[in-house]
Motif scaffolding. Structure first.
Motif, short mmCIF file in Angstrom:
data_model
loop_
_atom_site.label_atom_id
_atom_site.label_comp_id
_atom_site.label_asym_id
_atom_site.label_seq_id
_atom_site.Cartn_x
_atom_site.Cartn_y
_atom_site.Cartn_z
N THR A 1 0.83 -1.17 -0.04
CA THR A 1 -0.03 -0.04 0.09
C THR A 1 0.87 1.23 0.08
O THR A 1 1.84 1.31 0.78
CB THR A 1 -1.00 0.06 1.14
OG1 THR A 1 -1.81 -1.05 0.97
CG2 THR A 1 -1.73 1.28 1.29
N LYS A 2 0.53 2.05 -0.91
CA LYS A 2 1.20 3.30 -0.97
C LYS A 2 0.98 4.36 -0.10
O LYS A 2 -0.40 4.56 -0.45
CB LYS A 2 1.42 3.78 -2.52
CG LYS A 2 1.97 2.64 -3.46
CD LYS A 2 3.22 2.08 -3.31
CE LYS A 2 3.58 1.33 -4.13
NZ LYS A 2 2.83 -0.23 -4.23
N PHE B 1 0.52 4.20 -6.20
CA PHE B 1 -0.28 2.82 -6.38
C PHE B 1 -0.72 2.58 -7.87
O PHE B 1 -0.25 1.28 -8.36
CB PHE B 1 -1.37 2.91 -5.47
CG PHE B 1 -2.45 1.56 -5.62
CD1 PHE B 1 -1.99 0.52 -4.94
CD2 PHE B 1 -3.47 1.63 -6.33
CE1 PHE B 1 -2.81 -0.39 -4.98
CE2 PHE B 1 -4.40 0.34 -6.36
CZ PHE B 1 -3.91 -0.62 -5.64
N ALA B 2 -1.09 3.49 -8.69
CA ALA B 2 -1.45 3.29 -10.12
C ALA B 2 -0.03 3.07 -10.83
O ALA B 2 -0.09 2.06 -11.71
CB ALA B 2 -1.89 4.33 -10.56
N VAL B 3 0.89 3.78 -10.62
CA VAL B 3 2.43 3.37 -11.15
C VAL B 3 2.53 1.96 -11.02
O VAL B 3 3.17 1.35 -11.70
CB VAL B 3 3.47 4.34 -10.70
CG1 VAL B 3 5.02 4.15 -11.03
CG2 VAL B 3 3.18 5.78 -11.09
N ASN B 4 2.54 1.62 -9.82
CA ASN B 4 3.03 0.08 -9.49
C ASN B 4 1.99 -0.89 -10.25
O ASN B 4 2.57 -1.95 -10.80
CB ASN B 4 3.12 -0.05 -8.07
CG ASN B 4 3.67 -1.54 -7.66
OD1 ASN B 4 3.13 -2.46 -7.62
ND2 ASN B 4 5.10 -1.36 -7.22
N GLY C 1 11.94 2.41 -8.98
CA GLY C 1 11.28 3.64 -9.49
C GLY C 1 9.68 3.27 -9.54
O GLY C 1 9.09 4.17 -10.02
N ILE C 2 9.46 2.42 -8.63
CA ILE C 2 7.99 2.06 -8.99
C ILE C 2 7.26 2.12 -7.34
O ILE C 2 6.35 1.24 -7.04
CB ILE C 2 7.38 0.67 -9.56
CG1 ILE C 2 8.14 -0.70 -8.97
CG2 ILE C 2 7.79 0.94 -10.96
CD1 ILE C 2 7.67 -1.86 -9.86
#
Length: 306
Positions: free
Chosen positions: A14-15, A27-30, A264-265
């Motif tokens: 969880t970001k 969260f969307a990037v990952n 980077g994620i």
């Protein structure tokens, strides 16, 4: 969505923002990185998701956002780790309302239920929903083992109990499950450092942790192993093992989030009582991550086997 219980299913972190709110942008990037790598499902609200620190509203937001991001491509599964049967049933209902495809379920939390109580708990929740369920069997960390006899009782009465996240640390248990239940119960390895061994012994998939930072490498190991490209899978796995061992640690969340920063994620932010790593402990973990990135393998075209 019907769930095909196989492949790599990340137990995503969880970001959080610096203000301790959900960071839905990262969260969307990952999630995008996981989709691009070819994962087979997304699991929310596990240990890596810091579920014990999330509010019910935050869990529901994460489910809805994940469902939106995957857009029907793969299933979204939410973990249920509750202290009471009533709360677990409510969590299952919310998951259905929010668009989740299935559930991962732990035995009751805090109270160490006996076998009769554990079976009754799983049955009661399973019979309250039509969502497919994967039982998370982790007696090492949670103190309750779901035995084969307990699974037999569950499978007879609950057709929606379809899979097990196998985290007993006993590789031979995969063969025992296959011998007892055949294809009735799908098996997904829940221990990063035993994942390839589990796949080679017949596990159907891998609920992974370091995939959060290294999605392509994780999916490549699964795809190559299932395609019979064992030597290629082993080569990647040997490179990966020092990183995978970061998952077998009390501070696995902090460790994996540091790795996500390096690739980077993700971000390093954790929710208290967890705190970011400091001092020698932090330097040791960073050294492992940096060494892994420096020697990161060139992957074959593993997607042709998915």
């Amino acid at each position: 969505m019907k769930i095909n219980w196989k492949g790599v299913m990340p137990a995503v972190t969880t970001k959080f923002t610096t203000n301790d709110t959900l960071d839905l942008e990262m969260f969307a990037v990952n999630i995008k990185a996981q989709l691009d790598a070819g994962v087979h499902g997304i699991i929310l609200g596990g240990t890596l998701g810091e579920a014990s620190t999330l509010t019910n509203d935050e869990k529901r937001i994460l489910v809805r956002e994940a469902v939106r991001l995957v857009n029907g491509k793969i299933p979204v599964i939410i973990n249920i780790a509750e202290q009471s049967t009533v709360a677990a049933k409510q969590a299952a209902q919310h998951a259905k309302e929010d668009g989740a495809s299935g559930l991962m379920m732990l035995p009751p939390m805090r109270y160490k239920a006996d076998s009769r109580e554990t079976v009754t708990y799983f049955k009661s929740v399973a019979q309250s929903t039509d969502l497919p369920i994967m039982v998370y069997n982790n007696p090492v960390d949670y103190g309750i083992e779901v035995t084969l006899d307990m699974f037999s009782a569950l499978l007879n009465d609950c057709p929606n109990i379809q899979a097990v996240k196998e985290s007993t640390r006993d590789i031979s248990n995969i063969t025992r499950i296959k011998n007892r239940f055949g294809d009735r119960l799908a098996i997904l390895s829940g221990v990063d450092t035993l994942a390839l061994e589990s796949l080679l012994m017949g596990a159907d998939g891998w609920v992974a942790g370091l995939v959060c930072a290294f999605p392509a490498e994780t999916v490549a190991i699964y795809a190559l192993a299932k395609a019979g490209k064992i030597d290629e899978a082993i080569a990647i796995y040997r490179w990966f093992l020092p990183l995978l061992e970061l998952d077998i640690n009390t501070k696995l969340v902090q460790n994996i989030k540091l790795a996500e920063v390096a690739t980077g994620i993700g971000t390093e932010h954790v929710r208290e009582p967890r705190l970011p790593l400091i001092g020698e402990e932090r330097e040791r973990v960073l050294e492992i991550i940096q060494e892994g990135i420096k020697n990161r393998p060139v992957l074959p075209n593993y997607k042709q086997y998915l």
